[in-house]
Design a protein around this motif. Structure first.
Motif, PDB file in Angstrom:
ATOM      1  N   VAL A   6      -4.225  -7.673   2.563  1.00  0.00           N
ATOM      2  CA  VAL A   6      -3.008  -7.986   3.237  1.00  0.00           C
ATOM      3  C   VAL A   6      -3.024  -8.009   5.232  1.00  0.00           C
ATOM      4  CG1 VAL A   6      -1.357  -5.804   3.642  1.00  0.00           C
ATOM      5  CG2 VAL A   6      -3.221  -4.870   1.545  1.00  0.00           C
ATOM      6  N   THR A  38       3.715  -3.421   1.460  1.00  0.00           N
ATOM      7  CA  THR A  38       1.939  -3.387   1.325  1.00  0.00           C
ATOM      8  C   THR A  38       0.893  -2.855   0.805  1.00  0.00           C
ATOM      9  OG1 THR A  38       2.539  -1.360   2.447  1.00  0.00           O
ATOM     10  CG2 THR A  38       2.070  -3.381   3.889  1.00  0.00           C
ATOM     11  N   GLY A  40       1.473  -3.263  -2.728  1.00  0.00           N
ATOM     12  CA  GLY A  40       1.976  -4.330  -4.050  1.00  0.00           C
ATOM     13  C   GLY A  40       3.408  -3.881  -4.855  1.00  0.00           C
ATOM     14  N   LEU A  56      -2.130 -11.203  -6.330  1.00  0.00           N
ATOM     15  CA  LEU A  56      -1.411 -10.012  -6.460  1.00  0.00           C
ATOM     16  C   LEU A  56      -2.582  -9.171  -7.676  1.00  0.00           C
ATOM     17  CD1 LEU A  56       0.546 -13.557  -8.513  1.00  0.00           C
ATOM     18  CD2 LEU A  56       1.347 -11.609  -6.931  1.00  0.00           C
ATOM     19  N   GLN A  80      -4.295  -7.597  -6.320  1.00  0.00           N
ATOM     20  CA  GLN A  80      -5.164  -6.640  -5.373  1.00  0.00           C
ATOM     21  C   GLN A  80      -3.728  -6.067  -5.108  1.00  0.00           C
ATOM     22  OE1 GLN A  80      -7.341  -9.036  -3.167  1.00  0.00           O
ATOM     23  NE2 GLN A  80      -9.334  -7.480  -3.471  1.00  0.00           N
ATOM     24  N   ARG A  81      -4.625  -4.143  -4.837  1.00  0.00           N
ATOM     25  CA  ARG A  81      -3.816  -2.988  -3.702  1.00  0.00           C
ATOM     26  C   ARG A  81      -4.534  -2.219  -3.317  1.00  0.00           C
ATOM     27  NH1 ARG A  81       0.861  -1.285  -6.481  1.00  0.00           N
ATOM     28  NH2 ARG A  81       0.595  -2.459  -8.464  1.00  0.00           N
TER      29      ARG A  81
END
Length: 356
Positions: free
Chosen positions: A35, A56, A58, A75, A77-78
């Motif tokens: 991020v 942030t 996702g 895309l 990863q959150r």
């Protein structure tokens, strides 16, 4: 005449510089590597804060956020959590080692209700932690696992004051300096500091929350500095000591939460001198229903809109069209059927009549 003009220009310049230096801020305390926030002069409107939090984490937003401060990330990863702390009564705090800081335009009141609704609708089976808290207003909303984790969290001012007199209180651990243990406004500010301390203590006790697949959301609103500013003034030693104390507490709070979630959480701090319009919201008691289908409705109604709405709508629509066409075709064939040729029932009935 020229001298007066020069004095006027210098006055305007000094005012603009002071506004640029002392202005409401959005500060990014912690964020994972995926991020990415870009440092620079990128002001953001207060009403766009919920969209920023959603991005942030996702999630998609209804309108594109054309803000260059947040860069596109991977895309798949959150972050595991997002923590937003709103501090009222001060335009900026001295937060060392922050990742980025941005000027906050149009500081209107905002809530993260839309983000909480998204988290609940997408991860309802995983029961994520959703905590929205404003200690000074005794406003609390919890959803999912937060009901079990934070059920011992002091909510009312009476509960928090009782907590301040118990073991592990911040009154014994932090330097109060000019702050008083007996003044009403001072206790309000210290109660908010105590709530921050208790949240991290409860998270350390329930470390398993940071290991599940559902993201958690925390929204905290602190207004103790606003009361101190109103009572003592901004030039008072109480206000200065409280500002320095809150800055150090928030920095440690951000570090603790970031570490508890395995360096995979975003911690933001919004400092606003005063909101331009009052924010009215209904408070919720910790003893109320633990699960509601719609956090924005007091009647426990279903959501007005769900992300599966388009899928369900298309399934129902085309199924109805297919059934309607099937009824029309079958009805047409039955109407034009030749009983003596097409139907074995009529044919056998006709032969039976002839035999009789």
């Amino acid at each position: 005449m020229n001298r007066r003009r020069m004095e006027a220009v210098l006055t305007v310049f000094v005012v603009l510089v002071s506004i640029g230096v002392h202005a409401d801020r959005l500060t990014i305390l912690q964020a994972p590597d995926f991020v990415s926030f870009r440092k620079g002069d990128y002001p953001i409107s207060g009403e766009k804060i919920p969209d920023l939090v959603a991005l942030t984490m996702g999630f998609s937003v209804q309108e594109d956020l054309s803000w260059p401060g947040l860069q596109a990330g991977p895309l798949f990863q959150r972050p595991r959590a997002n923590v937003l702390v709103v501090v009222r009564g001060v335009d900026s705090l001295d937060l060392p080692n922050s990742l980025a800081s941005y000027h906050l335009d149009n500081p209107v009141p905002f809530t993260l209700d839309s983000v909480a609704e998204t988290v609940h609708s997408l991860f309802a089976e995983d029961t994520p932690v959703v905590l929205q808290l404003a200690p000074s207003e005794e406003r609390l909303y919890m959803l999912g696992k937060a009901n079990a984790v934070f059920e011992d969290l002091p909510v009312t001012l009476q509960q928090i004051r009782t907590r301040l007199s118990q073991d592990g209180s911040v009154l014994r651990a932090l330097p109060l300096k000019s702050l008083s243990r007996n003044a009403e406004a001072d206790l309000l500010f210290l109660s908010e500091v105590q709530v921050l301390h208790d949240i991290t203590a409860l998270l350390q006790r329930h470390r398993h929350l940071a290991k599940d697949r559902s993201p958690d959301l925390y929204s905290l609103e602190l207004s103790g500095l606003e009361e101190l500013s109103r009572l003592y003034g901004q030039d008072s030693p109480q206000y200065r000591d409280a500002t320095a104390l809150l800055a150090s507490v928030l920095y440690k709070f951000g570090q603790d939460v970031y570490g508890l979630y395995g360096n995979s959480s975003v911690v933001e701090v919004v400092t606003v001198k005063a909101f331009e319009a009052p924010l009215t919201r209904k408070s919720r008691s910790i003893l109320e229903s633990k699960q509601v289908s719609n956090p924005g409705s007091p009647y426990n109604l279903a959501y007005k809109y769900n992300f599966n709405y388009a899928v369900v709508f298309n399934i129902v629509l085309w199924l109805m069209i297919i059934l309607a066409l099937a009824v029309i075709v079958i009805s047409y064939n039955l109407w034009n059927m030749d009983p003596g040729y097409d139907s074995i029932i009529y044919r056998m009935t006709n032969q039976k009549i002839r035999m009789d």
